[in-house]
Write an enzyme that holds these catalytic residues in place. Sequence first.
Site, mmCIF file in Angstrom:
data_model
loop_
_atom_site.group_PDB
_atom_site.id
_atom_site.type_symbol
_atom_site.label_atom_id
_atom_site.label_comp_id
_atom_site.label_asym_id
_atom_site.label_seq_id
_atom_site.Cartn_x
_atom_site.Cartn_y
_atom_site.Cartn_z
ATOM 1 N N SER A 1 7.005 -14.376 -5.384
ATOM 2 C CA SER A 1 6.233 -14.049 -4.150
ATOM 3 C C SER A 1 4.823 -14.338 -4.478
ATOM 4 C CB SER A 1 6.581 -12.520 -3.667
ATOM 5 O OG SER A 1 6.016 -12.428 -2.619
ATOM 6 N N LYS B 1 -1.980 -3.674 20.084
ATOM 7 C CA LYS B 1 -2.982 -2.744 19.317
ATOM 8 C C LYS B 1 -1.632 -1.845 18.656
ATOM 9 C CE LYS B 1 -6.673 -1.820 17.108
ATOM 10 N NZ LYS B 1 -7.096 -2.735 16.222
#
Length: 297
Positions: A120, A172
């Site tokens: 990764s 948000k």
Amino acid sequence: MQIIKSFFKGIGKTISYINTYFKTFVFLFVVFLILTPSGDNAKLSNANLAQINLKGEISDASNLLEQIYKVKDDKAIKGVLLFIDSPGGAFAPSMEIALAIQDLKAKKPVVVYAGGTIASGSYLSAVGADMIIANPASFVGSIGVIMQGFEVSELAQKLGINEQTIKAGSYKEAGTFMRKWSTEEKDFLQNLANQSYELFTQFVAKNRKLDLNQTSSWADAKVFLANEALKLKLIDKIGNYEQAKKELEKLAKVQNPIWQKEDAIDKFLKRLEEQSASFFANTLAQFFTQVSSQKIY
């Protein structure tokens, strides 16, 4: 009352530790500096090869970046070995390291050695090097992106916890753990993950000269043992730590390889920090064990 006594007992042990052992550490450090052969200091100053370690989860790249910039600007250092044993971590700091390694390679040879896991974010960090050599038992790859979050609305309801939110901006609150994500939020976050994955794979493909049309074989978050990773061209060689050092010495074209040693003061302070952290952790664990065993009537 018993809990308070346990708390102050823990504090007392900490103060006793500092008073007893800190002076001993300082004394031993002074002795160490006096007895350290001057030749070691000369060897340190004459070093022409350096090793940088990337170990553990990647969350903050600042310390590693500082090391990379330092060796990049050091004209005496002719080559760098990046030792990696990391499962990866956050995307942004991993990319910061990858770009810094790319810049470093433009000035001097860089060889990566996968001593354990190179996956990764830590694999992303490595692909800009001149060569990647992996331990035969190392895990390589995991080229993918993941976003996770808890959903604790049922637990909060049972506990009588109610959420209050004031926000500006429709997305948000995307990723909140206090309720299930809406379809729109899931689509938004999925698009963000897809864009991140595309950036990841493009960077790897460019640096490793891989076909972006074949990501299902070398990416797709798959993890490979070194032998399979070599076939897929995710690494360049399978070998051990000593072989990786020899490869760097060849690329750096140094006649008399002298590896940079860790500064004595930094090494001492790091050891002191590790031992102190271990002691404090054990003290706190003991304190909370005592507290949990107390019965309050």
